[in-house]
Design a protein around this motif. Structure first.
Motif, PDB file in Angstrom:
ATOM      1  N   GLU A  34       9.901 -14.500  -9.074  1.00 32.94           N
ATOM      2  CA  GLU A  34       9.245 -13.395  -9.549  1.00 32.94           C
ATOM      3  C   GLU A  34       9.316 -12.241  -8.768  1.00 32.94           C
ATOM      4  OE1 GLU A  34       5.248 -15.280  -9.840  1.00 32.94           O
ATOM      5  OE2 GLU A  34       5.662 -15.572 -11.640  1.00 32.94           O
ATOM      6  N   LYS A  35       9.815 -11.986  -7.582  1.00 30.50           N
ATOM      7  CA  LYS A  35      10.079 -10.977  -7.055  1.00 30.50           C
ATOM      8  C   LYS A  35      10.493  -9.605  -7.624  1.00 30.50           C
ATOM      9  CE  LYS A  35      12.403 -12.316  -3.393  1.00 30.50           C
ATOM     10  NZ  LYS A  35      12.980 -12.199  -2.139  1.00 30.50           N
ATOM     11  N   HIS A  36      11.381  -9.890  -8.709  1.00 32.04           N
ATOM     12  CA  HIS A  36      11.767  -8.966  -9.470  1.00 32.04           C
ATOM     13  C   HIS A  36      10.856  -8.207 -10.279  1.00 32.04           C
ATOM     14  CE1 HIS A  36      12.398 -12.201 -11.901  1.00 32.04           C
ATOM     15  NE2 HIS A  36      12.792 -11.159 -12.979  1.00 32.04           N
ATOM     16  N   LEU A  37       9.748  -9.051 -10.769  1.00 34.01           N
ATOM     17  CA  LEU A  37       8.790  -8.605 -11.243  1.00 34.01           C
ATOM     18  C   LEU A  37       7.733  -7.745 -10.923  1.00 34.01           C
ATOM     19  CD1 LEU A  37       8.394 -11.848 -13.616  1.00 34.01           C
ATOM     20  CD2 LEU A  37       9.651  -9.700 -14.172  1.00 34.01           C
ATOM     21  N   ALA A  38       7.778  -7.450  -9.503  1.00 27.94           N
ATOM     22  CA  ALA A  38       6.555  -6.885  -8.833  1.00 27.94           C
ATOM     23  C   ALA A  38       6.870  -5.502  -8.879  1.00 27.94           C
ATOM     24  CB  ALA A  38       6.762  -7.022  -7.310  1.00 27.94           C
ATOM     25  N   GLU A  39       5.612  -4.786  -9.282  1.00 28.68           N
ATOM     26  CA  GLU A  39       5.468  -3.342  -9.409  1.00 28.68           C
ATOM     27  C   GLU A  39       4.172  -2.786  -8.880  1.00 28.68           C
ATOM     28  OE1 GLU A  39       4.529  -2.202 -13.924  1.00 28.68           O
ATOM     29  OE2 GLU A  39       6.530  -2.906 -13.499  1.00 28.68           O
ATOM     30  N   THR A  53      -5.534   8.494   8.656  1.00 34.51           N
ATOM     31  CA  THR A  53      -4.139   9.141   8.330  1.00 34.51           C
ATOM     32  C   THR A  53      -4.417  10.804   8.465  1.00 34.51           C
ATOM     33  OG1 THR A  53      -2.622   9.603   6.332  1.00 34.51           O
ATOM     34  CG2 THR A  53      -5.061   9.130   5.888  1.00 34.51           C
ATOM     35  N   GLU A  54      -3.487  11.370   8.309  1.00 30.22           N
ATOM     36  CA  GLU A  54      -3.618  12.897   8.559  1.00 30.22           C
ATOM     37  C   GLU A  54      -3.517  13.594   7.108  1.00 30.22           C
ATOM     38  OE1 GLU A  54      -3.699  14.928  11.062  1.00 30.22           O
ATOM     39  OE2 GLU A  54      -3.577  13.018  12.151  1.00 30.22           O
ATOM     40  N   LEU A  55      -3.254  12.554   5.982  1.00 37.30           N
ATOM     41  CA  LEU A  55      -3.318  13.132   4.421  1.00 37.30           C
ATOM     42  C   LEU A  55      -4.641  12.973   4.069  1.00 37.30           C
ATOM     43  CD1 LEU A  55      -0.389  10.671   3.270  1.00 37.30           C
ATOM     44  CD2 LEU A  55      -0.388  13.380   3.926  1.00 37.30           C
ATOM     45  N   SER A  56      -5.034  13.854   3.046  1.00 37.42           N
ATOM     46  CA  SER A  56      -6.406  13.980   2.458  1.00 37.42           C
ATOM     47  C   SER A  56      -6.370  12.595   1.698  1.00 37.42           C
ATOM     48  CB  SER A  56      -6.580  15.364   1.784  1.00 37.42           C
ATOM     49  OG  SER A  56      -5.732  15.349   0.633  1.00 37.42           O
ATOM     50  N   ARG A  57      -7.766  12.441   1.361  1.00 42.37           N
ATOM     51  CA  ARG A  57      -7.950  11.429   0.270  1.00 42.37           C
ATOM     52  C   ARG A  57      -7.333  11.558  -1.023  1.00 42.37           C
ATOM     53  NH1 ARG A  57     -11.385   7.424   2.025  1.00 42.37           N
ATOM     54  NH2 ARG A  57     -12.560   7.921   3.774  1.00 42.37           N
ATOM     55  N   ALA A  58      -7.412  12.804  -1.434  1.00 40.34           N
ATOM     56  CA  ALA A  58      -6.629  13.391  -2.643  1.00 40.34           C
ATOM     57  C   ALA A  58      -5.014  13.032  -2.488  1.00 40.34           C
ATOM     58  CB  ALA A  58      -6.926  14.838  -3.174  1.00 40.34           C
ATOM     59  N   GLU A  59      -4.566  13.526  -1.433  1.00 36.99           N
ATOM     60  CA  GLU A  59      -3.070  13.124  -1.373  1.00 36.99           C
ATOM     61  C   GLU A  59      -2.768  11.743  -1.432  1.00 36.99           C
ATOM     62  OE1 GLU A  59      -1.333  16.622   1.598  1.00 36.99           O
ATOM     63  OE2 GLU A  59      -2.720  15.335   2.456  1.00 36.99           O
ATOM     64  N   VAL A  60      -3.558  10.785  -0.710  1.00 34.45           N
ATOM     65  CA  VAL A  60      -3.257   9.408  -0.732  1.00 34.45           C
ATOM     66  C   VAL A  60      -3.497   8.822  -2.169  1.00 34.45           C
ATOM     67  CG1 VAL A  60      -4.627   7.001   0.001  1.00 34.45           C
ATOM     68  CG2 VAL A  60      -4.189   8.903   1.582  1.00 34.45           C
ATOM     69  N   VAL A  61      -4.559   9.279  -2.837  1.00 36.56           N
ATOM     70  CA  VAL A  61      -4.476   8.911  -4.270  1.00 36.56           C
ATOM     71  C   VAL A  61      -3.158   9.223  -5.093  1.00 36.56           C
ATOM     72  CG1 VAL A  61      -5.903   9.040  -6.382  1.00 36.56           C
ATOM     73  CG2 VAL A  61      -7.008   8.735  -4.242  1.00 36.56           C
ATOM     74  N   GLU A  62      -2.886  10.601  -4.727  1.00 33.67           N
ATOM     75  CA  GLU A  62      -1.651  11.048  -5.635  1.00 33.67           C
ATOM     76  C   GLU A  62      -0.370   9.983  -5.429  1.00 33.67           C
ATOM     77  OE1 GLU A  62       0.394  12.741  -8.245  1.00 33.67           O
ATOM     78  OE2 GLU A  62      -1.880  13.140  -8.199  1.00 33.67           O
ATOM     79  N   ARG A  63      -0.307   9.827  -4.222  1.00 29.19           N
ATOM     80  CA  ARG A  63       0.838   8.934  -3.594  1.00 29.19           C
ATOM     81  C   ARG A  63       0.810   7.608  -4.313  1.00 29.19           C
ATOM     82  NH1 ARG A  63       3.113  10.390   2.306  1.00 29.19           N
ATOM     83  NH2 ARG A  63       4.673   8.812   1.535  1.00 29.19           N
ATOM     84  N   ALA A  64      -0.508   7.110  -4.289  1.00 31.78           N
ATOM     85  CA  ALA A  64      -0.520   5.691  -5.056  1.00 31.78           C
ATOM     86  C   ALA A  64      -0.318   6.127  -6.388  1.00 31.78           C
ATOM     87  CB  ALA A  64      -1.791   5.299  -4.856  1.00 31.78           C
ATOM     88  N   LYS A  65      -0.705   6.809  -6.976  1.00 27.07           N
ATOM     89  CA  LYS A  65      -0.539   7.009  -8.756  1.00 27.07           C
ATOM     90  C   LYS A  65       0.959   7.450  -8.852  1.00 27.07           C
ATOM     91  CE  LYS A  65      -5.125   8.515 -10.024  1.00 27.07           C
ATOM     92  NZ  LYS A  65      -6.173   9.870 -10.436  1.00 27.07           N
ATOM     93  N   SER A  66       1.679   8.119  -7.785  1.00 25.35           N
ATOM     94  CA  SER A  66       3.238   8.430  -8.209  1.00 25.35           C
ATOM     95  C   SER A  66       3.872   7.141  -8.291  1.00 25.35           C
ATOM     96  CB  SER A  66       3.412   9.456  -7.008  1.00 25.35           C
ATOM     97  OG  SER A  66       3.816   8.588  -5.922  1.00 25.35           O
ATOM     98  N   GLN A  67       3.493   6.003  -7.739  1.00 21.74           N
ATOM     99  CA  GLN A  67       4.267   4.883  -7.998  1.00 21.74           C
ATOM    100  C   GLN A  67       4.149   3.803  -9.103  1.00 21.74           C
ATOM    101  OE1 GLN A  67       6.930   4.317  -5.225  1.00 21.74           O
ATOM    102  NE2 GLN A  67       6.374   6.795  -5.426  1.00 21.74           N
ATOM    103  N   VAL A  68       2.890   4.180  -9.542  1.00 21.10           N
ATOM    104  CA  VAL A  68       2.532   3.237 -10.736  1.00 21.10           C
ATOM    105  C   VAL A  68       3.560   2.851 -11.886  1.00 21.10           C
ATOM    106  CG1 VAL A  68       0.839   2.647 -12.845  1.00 21.10           C
ATOM    107  CG2 VAL A  68       0.098   3.753 -10.331  1.00 21.10           C
ATOM    108  N   GLY A  69       3.724   1.773 -12.146  1.00 16.92           N
ATOM    109  CA  GLY A  69       4.652   1.346 -13.438  1.00 16.92           C
ATOM    110  C   GLY A  69       6.029   1.105 -13.039  1.00 16.92           C
TER     111      GLY A  69
END
Length: 165
Positions: free
Chosen positions: A51-56, A79-95
């Protein structure tokens, strides 16, 4: 910990058991409103070699993230990043697969993703496992050397005793 205490951008982890019965931490990033983004296989699956290829990267509720567990930990925000930057980075990878690559335990897993959102893709649990494997190898090598030396010593003493008879 109560999810009401979480702040956007918090690293969270829940203890899981893999198919071989070994405990590990599953990691995600809390993004607010009871939601978590994490790198995993399809819902209700434990990533196997097939199932590794199904991970996202997926956005789920904290309840879905926890699965059958109720306890989780929040890891200190380092982290040096703001909480908003952390959330934005996470959201940028969804899907999509994290780093556009399949799930690979040593170098592309859920902890790599969660820590990448905080600035550096790394997995402390993989690093610790490698360290303990190396320590175990050194101990085994040392034990083998000691065993070999003691057998050699015993053999020399036995040969010397036979010469003295």
């Amino acid at each position: 910990m109560d999810s009401k205490q979480l702040l956007e951008g918090d690293l969270i982890r829940v203890e899981r058991k893999n198919l071989t019965g070994i405990n590990y931490w599953h990691w995600g990033v809390y993004i607010g409103d009871g939601n978590v983004i994490h790198f995993s296989g399809p819902p209700d699956s434990n990533i196997s070699l097939k199932e590794k290829h199904l991970a996202e990267v997926r956005q789920v509720t904290i309840k879905q993230f926890l699965g059958d567990d109720t306890e989780f930990q929040s890891v200190p925000f380092l982290t040096e990043l703001s909480r908003a930057e952390v959330v934005e980075r996470a959201k940028s990878q969804v899907g999509r697969p994290f780093r556009d690559s399949s799930y690979e335990l040593p170098y592309n897993n859920c902890e790599h993703f969660a820590r990448w959102c905080h600035g550096k893709a790394e997995s402390k649990q993989v690093q610790n496992a490698v360290l303990w494997a190396a320590i175990g190898s050194v101990i085994a090598l040392g034990a083998g050397i000691l065993f070999g030396a003691s057998v050699s010593y015993a053999k020399r003493n036995t040969e010397r005793d036979h010469e003295n008879i």
